[in-house]
Scaffold this active site. Structure first.
Site, PDB file in Angstrom:
ATOM      1  N   ASP A  82       0.802  -1.230   0.000  1.00 47.60           N
ATOM      2  CA  ASP A  82       0.000   0.000   0.000  1.00 47.60           C
ATOM      3  C   ASP A  82       0.837   1.282   0.000  1.00 47.60           C
ATOM      4  OD1 ASP A  82       0.786  -0.851   2.579  1.00 47.60           O
ATOM      5  OD2 ASP A  82      -0.795   0.299   3.553  1.00 47.60           O
ATOM      6  N   GLU A 140      -0.660  -2.072   5.142  1.00 44.39           N
ATOM      7  CA  GLU A 140       0.221  -2.022   6.315  1.00 44.39           C
ATOM      8  C   GLU A 140       0.113  -0.688   7.020  1.00 44.39           C
ATOM      9  OE1 GLU A 140       3.264  -1.150   8.928  1.00 44.39           O
ATOM     10  OE2 GLU A 140       3.268  -0.166   6.985  1.00 44.39           O
TER      11      GLU A 140
HETATM   12 NI    NI Z   1       6.659   0.931   5.519  1.00 42.68          NI
END
Ligand code: NI
Length: 393
Positions: A82, A140
């Site tokens: 991401d 994440e």
């Molecule tokens: Ni990172």
């Protein structure tokens, strides 16, 4: 000897493609939980390698299994995919085509490196003992994080080990970090509402001023680290948001304080929670006010498994030489790789991607963040070579 030559040849062959993939991801960044195009691209590439069993455990994640010829243990290799809500200012020719969205943490590189490793290892299938599971994780950057979702889907249930890499701009290209034990911190936040009694600014005797109480609370919170904490422990408490009042001649009813708390040790984490509340309670009550307190537990600390880290270190020294290894200590950053570590012993490896000569010096999450693309090959080499040491053949 011959196998090592074949392996390094395969890594060399995939080098340009890894760079192209990274640039493609960089140009087309997607926010956490919205990695639709990225995950489809990863899926298509993995399918094209021919040897992998590829699945989609959630809408924007991809998992591929490579089952070697000989039975053995199962190793997970994880990359996050991401990007961040940041407007890119790098002027790179492959800069983000989505205004306000940017790969400013190197996850574009992580995805490209893991694809490169999957391609190389697919071509070495007959030599592999056991199974390698390539985990392309979504989200994440945004708690509760994609790792936790994949854990709940059972993706790591049968793994014996898990490895993750992170490209790091503060670490020069060519250096690889080895950290025994805690690597990132417990990353929590809190909301604190200080409640007083509103009124006219000219009549403080008829009010309870929450602004003044808040100032004292914020000051006192800094005494937790300096006066209550064992000096050998690590803790950061930062008050980072503060909202009060709407007019200069009005004492407001309440003040909203927000902050972040970083720690390594679970005991220190709990100590911080109770001390923040004790100070809020004591100071507000002393002045006739009250408070509301909410503590939000974020990602847990990433703690590297000692025995596995030893093997990772041996593999890296063998592959790159001992001069490349930097023995680090934990940093006060957050990382949801910790969700896997509650189930599986793992090791998270910082990979140097900074380069002062190329002006690649900006910190992570900065609008000018970049990586030295030469580091991508280091990452592929680490992933490809590690598995021998870990799967023991
Ligand atoms: Ni990172």
């Amino acid at each position: 000897m011959q196998n090592i030559r074949v392996e390094s040849q395969l890594i060399k062959e995939v080098q340009d493609q890894v760079k192209e993939w990274r640039r493609y991801f960089h140009r087309n960044p997607e926010l956490s939980f919205k990695e639709e195009n990225t995950s489809q691209f990863v899926f298509d590439q993995l399918m094209s390698f021919g040897e992998l069993n590829v699945t989609r455990p959630t809408k924007t994640s991809v998992v591929a299994s490579l089952v070697g010829k000989n039975p053995g243990k199962i190793l997970g290799l994880r990359a996050d995919m991401d990007a961040l809500p940041i407007h890119e200012e790098t002027n790179l020719e492959f800069a983000s085509a989505s205004p306000g969205v940017m790969h400013a943490c190197g996850h574009d590189g992580h995805t490209a490196m893991l694809l490169g490793a999957a391609k190389v290892l697919s071509q070495m299938k007959d030599e592999i003992k056991g199974e390698i599971r390539f985990i392309f994780q979504h989200a994440e950057e945004l708690p509760p994080g994609g790792a936790q979702e994949l854990v709940e889907k059972g993706v790591v249930d049968d793994l014996d080990y898990i490895i993750g890499l992170h490209l790091m701009s503060p670490l020069p290209k060519g250096k690889i970090g080895i950290v025994y034990g805690p690597l990132t911190s417990n990353s929590d936040t809190f909301d604190l509402k200080i409640i007083g009694k509103g009124g006219h600014s000219s009549q403080p005797e008829n009010s309870i001023d929450p602004v003044l109480i808040s100032a004292q609370v914020i000051n006192n919170l800094q005494q937790i680290v300096s006066r209550n904490l064992d000096p050998s422990e690590k803790l950061v408490i930062s008050t980072t948001t503060l909202q009060a009042g709407t007019a200069k001649n009005v004492i407001p009813e309440s003040v909203q304080i927000g902050g972040s708390v970083r720690s390594f040790c679970p005991k220190v984490r709990e100590q911080a929670v109770s001390l923040i509340e004790r100070i809020a309670k004591g100071v507000t009550e002393a002045h006739g006010g009250s408070y509301e307190f909410q503590y939000h537990y974020g990602y847990d600390s990433v703690v590297n498994d000692l025995e596995l880290t030893k093997r990772v270190e041996e593999s890296i020294v063998q592959e790159f030489g001992s001069e490349c290894v930097v023995y680090g200590e934990g940093v006060m950053g957050g990382e949801d790789f910790s969700a896997y570590l509650k189930r599986v012993p793992g090791c998270f490896i910082p990979v140097g991607a900074g380069n002062e000569e190329k002006m690649i010096v900006y910190p992570h999450h900065h609008p000018r963040f970049d990586i030295d693309e030469e580091a991508l090959q280091d990452g592929v080499r680490i992933l490809v070579s590690l598995q021998k040491k870990i799967l023991e053949y």
